[in-house]
Motif scaffolding. Structure first.
Motif: not given
Length: 593
Positions: A93-94, A311, A334
């Motif tokens: 995701r990052r 996050c 996110m």
């Protein structure tokens, strides 16, 4: 190149889609998070969610949780490290957000994707939790991911730093190898950067201190000694880049770097095709913008991503604005985002009214909020401690300007964050040592600042002393006692958190703490200065951290002596977990009370 252009266009379309359908994306994200964590004890038992995934039940059952000050982490909050849970797909995701940076940048900087990227990145050594789980910083996890390691060594992605140099836990060896490779690729480099502005300044300072050895190795076409790079894997990786002697490049480096008074614009002189400096320069990093402007010779400073250990959050979709105007557009895929409104300065809003969280789609332009996140890794309505101001909107997604970290008063590196309570404890310990050594002298008042005038930067603590000696209204009896005040500096450092001491001892990214003794009456003058600018005498409190140029100038003009910590404080791997106990470390002093 057509395929690349098409791929970038699709990523820009993805950004538009995400920022247009904000509320729908947020609803889907929350459902996914609650579904995957439905059996977690916290949600199922403590909150009584019973598998529900709708927002109404979530709001009713799950209370916001404060960012805990006593649990350690890959990052820090208010000075204390925290342990932040992560799951396998977090890195993906990052990486997804990172992958959107280049399409945005190339809209504003044509040709940026046609060359190499010189980034200075470093991993930190990992430790193990009492339960046996690995604990490491987010960036360390990011770079140790097998997929990302392969990208670093993939020639299609044009990173000047080989993976072995990035993954080297010895910061000095890693820096030398990355700088050497960056010099060898000087003409292809289009971006020069680091994760944070301070890291980029440390790299420039490293070049200033080590250009002679770098030039010698380049001229020889080989690493001449093992003094700088001893790690076999790093030497092998550098050898793959340092293939032949280059006396012309060595001569250029010696010419450009030999005069310490002519380092203005050094970056474009060494890397003539660089188009920008890429580093986070907002928040506590804003103090380094003047220095980067000096060395960057007019190159724009871009801050591309806003993220945290918990996050990743958003992108800067207007990357060429001045650093003071940077805002980040939240990407709603996110995490699930909520915001705690902060009271307006010109109203008397009741505290109870401020506890109602606002959804991402419901924030108001111009208001300040504290960010609250619910993440795929299991954090539920977790207060980040980041204070943000809504600067506007991109489609339906708000653009936030980072204002400050709640509670943090001192910060230099990206990981050291000291809050007021911790600073007070450190000062109390040093003042107690002073009383044991000099019973006739005591601390009257203090304030502090993070000094970025030197590289590495360091903490400066201003002390006004008083004495019980007849005829002596100040601290003249001790202001020149360098041995005692130096020990007081060290005592403060020993009292600060493990992340600060790691930066001092292992990383070398923070210099020795300094106590500047000011003349008697200085803090009265400080109050007079504040009152002359509108402060109320009845409500005035001594600021425990100062930054305003006028205040700093006043304090520095009253300094009568200056003292530094004489040696490194104690630090050992795994002290994150010692900080969890809240137990005070033993004093460094051997004085008898």
């Amino acid at each position: 190149m057509a395929a690349t252009a098409k791929g970038m266009e699709k990523k820009l379309e993805f950004i538009e889609e995400m920022t247009t359908n904000v509320d729908a994306v947020q609803e889907r994200v929350l459902q996914e998070i609650l579904s995957r964590n439905a059996k977690a004890e916290y949600l199922a038992v403590k909150c009584g969610l019973a598998g529900a995934t709708d927002r109404a039940t979530f709001w009713a059952k799950v209370r916001p949780t404060p960012s805990p000050s006593s649990s350690p982490s890959s990052g820090t909050s208010g000075g204390e490290p925290k342990l932040i849970p992560t799951v396998k797909d977090d890195l993906g995701r990052r990486a997804l957000l990172q992958d959107l940076v280049m399409p945005v940048m190339t809209k504003y900087v044509p040709g940026l994707d046609k060359g190499s990227d010189l980034y200075f990145h470093f991993v930190k050594s990992e430790t193990t939790t009492p339960g046996g789980l690995p604990a490491r910083t987010v960036l360390t996890s990011f770079f140790r991911n097998d997929h990302l390691k392969s990208l670093l060594d993939d020639p299609r992605y044009s990173y000047t730093s080989p993976a072995a140099a990035v993954l080297c836990e010895d910061t000095s060896q890693g820096m030398y190898a990355q700088m050497l490779c960056g010099l060898l690729h000087r003409r292809s480099v289009r971006r020069v950067g680091a994760a944070f502005a301070y890291g980029l300044l440390l790299a420039i300072r490293f070049l200033q201190l080590n250009w002679r050895e770098l030039a010698d190795d380049i001229e020889a076409g080989a690493l001449l000694t093992t003094r700088r790079v001893a790690d076999p894997s790093v030497r092998e990786a550098v050898a793959g880049v340092l293939r032949r002697p280059d006396p012309e490049l060595a001569h250029l480096i010696r010419t450009e770097c030999s005069d310490d008074d002519c380092w203005a614009g050094i970056v474009p002189r060494i890397w003539p095709n660089a188009k920008c400096l890429d580093a986070i320069a907002t928040g506590s990093m804003a103090q380094y913008v003047p220095a980067l402007d000096h060395y960057g010779g007019g190159l724009p400073i871009v801050s591309t991503i806003y993220g945290s250990s918990e996050c990743y959050i958003g992108l800067n979709l207007q990357p060429m604005v001045d650093p003071s105007e940077v805002s980040y557009t939240v990407m709603p895929n996110m995490a699930y985002f909520e915001f705690l409104p902060l009271p307006l300065e010109d109203t008397t809003e009741k505290a109870s009214q401020q506890q109602q969280l606002v959804e991402l789609a419901g924030v108001e332009a111009g208001r300040e909020y504290e960010a609250v996140v619910t993440t795929y890794a299991g954090l539920c309505r977790y207060r980040l401690g980041d204070v943000l101001r809504v600067a506007g909107f991109h489609n339906a997604a708000p653009r936030f300007r980072f204002v400050r970290r709640a509670g943090v008063v001192l910060s230099l590196d990206s990981t050291d964050k000291t809050d007021e309570a911790e600073l007070q404890r450190a000062v109390d310990r040093a003042a107690a040592l002073l009383r044991r050594r000099r019973r006739d002298v005591q601390l009257a008042d203090y304030t502090s600042r993070a000094c970025a005038a030197t590289v590495p930067g360091h903490y400066v603590i201003y002390w006004e002393l008083t004495t019980t000696m007849m005829g002596d209204g100040g601290g003249s009896a001790v202001e020149n006692d360098g041995e005692t005040l130096g020990r007081c500096c060290l005592e403060m450092e020993e009292a600060l958190n493990a992340m600060y001491r790691q930066c001092r001892v292992k990383d070398g990214s923070i210099g020795p703490l300094e106590i500047r003794v000011v003349r008697p009456g200085t803090f009265e003058e400080l109050m007079d200065y504040a009152v002359s600018r509108g402060s109320s005498v009845g409500q005035y409190k001594v600021p425990r951290c100062v930054a305003a140029p006028g205040v700093v100038e006043l304090l520095d003009s009253r300094v009568v002596s200056s003292h530094f910590s004489p040696k490194l404080p104690h630090w050992s791997p795994g002290e994150w977990f010692d900080d969890m106990t809240g137990e005070e470390r033993p004093s460094t002093s051997t004085d008898v009370v």
